[in-house]
Design a protein around this motif. Structure first.
Motif, PDB file in Angstrom:
ATOM      1  N   PHE A 128      34.513  53.733  37.897  1.00 42.15           N
ATOM      2  CA  PHE A 128      34.222  54.829  38.898  1.00 42.15           C
ATOM      3  C   PHE A 128      33.132  54.040  40.214  1.00 42.15           C
ATOM      4  CE2 PHE A 128      35.395  58.266  36.009  1.00 42.15           C
ATOM      5  CZ  PHE A 128      35.630  59.263  37.049  1.00 42.15           C
ATOM      6  N   MET A 129      32.389  53.506  39.641  1.00 37.35           N
ATOM      7  CA  MET A 129      31.544  52.651  40.646  1.00 37.35           C
ATOM      8  C   MET A 129      32.294  51.734  41.432  1.00 37.35           C
ATOM      9  SD  MET A 129      27.823  51.789  38.450  1.00 37.35           S
ATOM     10  CE  MET A 129      28.588  50.825  36.846  1.00 37.35           C
ATOM     11  N   SER A 130      33.348  51.072  41.071  1.00 41.51           N
ATOM     12  CA  SER A 130      34.153  50.168  41.889  1.00 41.51           C
ATOM     13  C   SER A 130      35.032  50.919  42.896  1.00 41.51           C
ATOM     14  CB  SER A 130      34.869  49.379  41.084  1.00 41.51           C
ATOM     15  OG  SER A 130      35.864  48.607  42.102  1.00 41.51           O
ATOM     16  N   CYS A 131      35.610  52.198  42.490  1.00 39.60           N
ATOM     17  CA  CYS A 131      36.473  52.752  43.248  1.00 39.60           C
ATOM     18  C   CYS A 131      35.572  53.792  44.170  1.00 39.60           C
ATOM     19  CB  CYS A 131      37.308  54.033  42.369  1.00 39.60           C
ATOM     20  SG  CYS A 131      38.387  52.985  41.116  1.00 39.60           S
ATOM     21  N   ALA A 132      34.265  54.276  43.625  1.00 41.79           N
ATOM     22  CA  ALA A 132      33.458  55.045  44.500  1.00 41.79           C
ATOM     23  C   ALA A 132      33.257  54.242  45.819  1.00 41.79           C
ATOM     24  CB  ALA A 132      32.273  55.522  43.837  1.00 41.79           C
ATOM     25  N   LEU A 133      32.927  52.915  45.799  1.00 43.38           N
ATOM     26  CA  LEU A 133      32.596  51.956  46.762  1.00 43.38           C
ATOM     27  C   LEU A 133      33.735  51.599  47.733  1.00 43.38           C
ATOM     28  CD1 LEU A 133      30.473  50.064  48.056  1.00 43.38           C
ATOM     29  CD2 LEU A 133      31.185  48.288  46.223  1.00 43.38           C
ATOM     30  N   LYS A 134      35.091  51.314  46.876  1.00 45.70           N
ATOM     31  CA  LYS A 134      36.094  51.240  47.823  1.00 45.70           C
ATOM     32  C   LYS A 134      36.416  52.665  48.616  1.00 45.70           C
ATOM     33  CE  LYS A 134      37.927  47.615  44.616  1.00 45.70           C
ATOM     34  NZ  LYS A 134      37.831  46.668  45.733  1.00 45.70           N
ATOM     35  N   ILE A 135      36.114  53.633  48.160  1.00 44.51           N
ATOM     36  CA  ILE A 135      36.829  54.865  48.880  1.00 44.51           C
ATOM     37  C   ILE A 135      35.807  55.064  50.024  1.00 44.51           C
ATOM     38  CG2 ILE A 135      36.469  57.406  48.670  1.00 44.51           C
ATOM     39  CD1 ILE A 135      37.787  57.138  46.035  1.00 44.51           C
ATOM     40  N   ASP A 136      34.521  54.732  49.939  1.00 45.30           N
ATOM     41  CA  ASP A 136      33.556  54.730  50.840  1.00 45.30           C
ATOM     42  C   ASP A 136      33.888  53.822  51.996  1.00 45.30           C
ATOM     43  OD1 ASP A 136      32.038  56.657  49.938  1.00 45.30           O
ATOM     44  OD2 ASP A 136      30.466  55.315  48.920  1.00 45.30           O
TER      45      ASP A 136
END
Length: 207
Positions: A128-136
């Protein structure tokens, strides 16, 4: 003259290149349901499913997941939960609001759905933390350009970011599925090797 550390890095790089060369990225492997290979517990609790049941529909993916467009491939497509359902789930859990991830609420929810399994809790939290950053980062690069056409007349219009986030999380967890639950078959291993070594379409958010 290369130093010992530089020689080691070169050898590792060559090994990785050889490993990638063994995977044929021009042909998709035989389709297999991700849940068969990595049988993760259901991420959505029965209580939240009940609250969001009006949105609990599935949508066919835009691109075939099998090696070709055969009848068999079409019959076994993996379906995706609707963006409205995922938005409802996130609204109920409150760990992702206003496009921001609340790590404390996320960890509390993961303790509930992956009860007693620290390995899966950590895996999901990191995903979740990795994907949230990538989506941002993807959103910053893309700006305000429209990404998808509007829904059909009469269909609800829901934000796409939660669906992108959840899709990225599932891909991340599949790629890093623990050996303790991974189904060690040729089909599953081929699918993961293809997934790990072959680039996805550039328009998607990579995991």
């Amino acid at each position: 003259m290369l130093s010992r550390s530089q020689q080691l890095l070169l050898i590792v790089g060559l090994c990785l290149s050889v490993a990638r060369a063994d995977v044929d990225c021009t042909t998709r492997p035989k389709f297999v349901e991700p849940k068969v290979c990595c049988p993760l517990p259901d991420f959505v609790t029965p209580e939240i499913k009940e609250k969001c049941q009006e949105y609990n529909t599935t949508l066919p993916p835009p691109v075939a997941m099998s090696a070709d467009q055969s009848v068999e491939g079409k019959r076994h497509h993996h379906h995706h939960l609707s963006p409205c359902f995922i938005s409802c789930v996130f609204n109920e859990t409150e760990f992702y609001e206003d496009n921001k991830l609340d790590e404390n609420k996320l960890k509390d929810y993961l303790k509930l759905v992956f009860k007693g399994n620290d390995e899966l809790q950590t895996l999901a939290s990191n995903a979740f933390m990795s994907c949230a950053l990538k989506i941002d980062e993807f959103k910053d690069k893309k700006g305000d350009r429209p990404s998808r056409p509007p829904p059909p007349p009469g269909a609800p219009r829901c934000p796409m970011r939660p669906a992108f986030l959840m899709g990225c999380v599932y891909r991340n967890m599949f790629k890093n599925c623990p050996t303790s639950i991974w189904t060690d078959t040729q089909e599953c291993n081929d699918a993961r090797e293809f997934f790990e070594n072959c680039k996805r379409r550039p328009s998607s958010v990579e995991n």
